[in-house]
Design an enzyme around this catalytic site. Structure first.
Site, mmCIF file in Angstrom:
data_model
loop_
_atom_site.group_PDB
_atom_site.id
_atom_site.type_symbol
_atom_site.label_atom_id
_atom_site.label_comp_id
_atom_site.label_asym_id
_atom_site.label_seq_id
_atom_site.Cartn_x
_atom_site.Cartn_y
_atom_site.Cartn_z
ATOM 1 N N PRO A 1 6.729 9.518 4.423
ATOM 2 C CA PRO A 1 5.643 8.818 5.118
ATOM 3 C C PRO A 1 4.348 9.612 4.956
ATOM 4 C CG PRO A 1 7.140 9.834 6.696
ATOM 5 C CD PRO A 1 7.730 10.034 5.341
ATOM 6 N N HIS A 2 3.239 8.892 4.798
ATOM 7 C CA HIS A 2 1.977 9.585 4.566
ATOM 8 C C HIS A 2 0.808 8.745 5.062
ATOM 9 C CE1 HIS A 2 3.012 7.295 0.941
ATOM 10 N NE2 HIS A 2 1.718 7.090 0.796
ATOM 11 N N GLY A 3 -0.315 9.423 5.233
ATOM 12 C CA GLY A 3 -1.523 8.744 5.669
ATOM 13 C C GLY A 3 -2.726 9.629 5.456
#
Length: 155
Positions: free
Chosen positions: A65-67
Site C-alpha cells: 500500500p502506498h500514497g
C-alpha cells in the site's frame, strides 16, 4: 535507494489480530505519523485514496500500500508481518501476511517509483520472503530487510 534509507527500525511491526484492511491501515498510519510527524488522518486518506483505485495486494501474500503526502519531506516505509494473514482483495484472492507501506512527498515522482521498484524487487526474492514469514522479532525482520541482498540472498 536502500531500504535502510526509508525504513526506521521502529517501523517494523509484527501484528497479531488485525482483522480488516482498514484496521491495518490505521495501525500503519499510527506508526508512520509517529515516525515522520505527519497527520495520521492525512496518511489514512492517502492510503485509502490509492487503494480505492485498485488493490495494492500483489499476490503471493504480499502487499505494498502506498500514497503521497504534500507535506512529507522524504519517502518513508513501514513494514508489517501479519499473523494471521488478512484478506486484502489481492490479485490472486489470497490473504496477505507481508506488507510494506510506502509514503512519498507529493512531488517525488522518481523517488516514489524508485522506492516501489526496490520494494517490489526485494519482495520477489523467495528466500527473503520465506525468512520474513519465519521471523517474529522486529529487529530480525529489520535486519533481513536491510541486509545487502547480493551477499545475503543468492539470485
Amino acid at each position: 535507494m536502500e531500504l535502510a534509507d526509508i525504513l526506521a527500525k521502529g517501523s517494523v511491526l509484527v501484528c497479531a489480530d488485525i482483522t480488516s484492511k482498514s484496521q491495518l491501515f490505521e495501525h500503519l498510519a499510527d506508526n508512520a505519523a509517529k515516525t515522520c510527524g505527519q497527520d495520521r488522518a492525512e496518511i489514512l486518506r492517502a492510503l485509502s485514496e490509492r487503494e480505492a483505485l485498485g488493490s495494492t495486494g500483489l499476490g503471493n501474500g504480499l502487499a505494498i500500500p502506498h500514497g503521497k503526502l504534500g507535506s512529507l519531506k522524504q519517502v518513508i516505509a513501514v513494514f508489517a508481518r501479519l499473523i494471521p494473514p488478512l484478506d486484502f482483495d489481492s490479485v490472486d484472492d489470497q490473504p496477505v501476511d507481508i506488507v510494506m507501506m510506502l509514503l512519498a512527498p507529493a512531488g517525488a515522482g522518481a523517488d516514489h517509483l524508485k522506492a516501489l521498484s526496490r520494494v517490489a524487487r526485494l519482495l520477489r526474492t523467495e528466500a527473503l520472503v520465506d525468512d520474513l514469514r519465519r521471523a517474529d522479532d522486529p529487529a530480525r525482520i529489520y535486519e533481513l530487510l536491510t541486509a545487502p541482498m547480493a551477499t545475503t540472498y543468492a539470485a
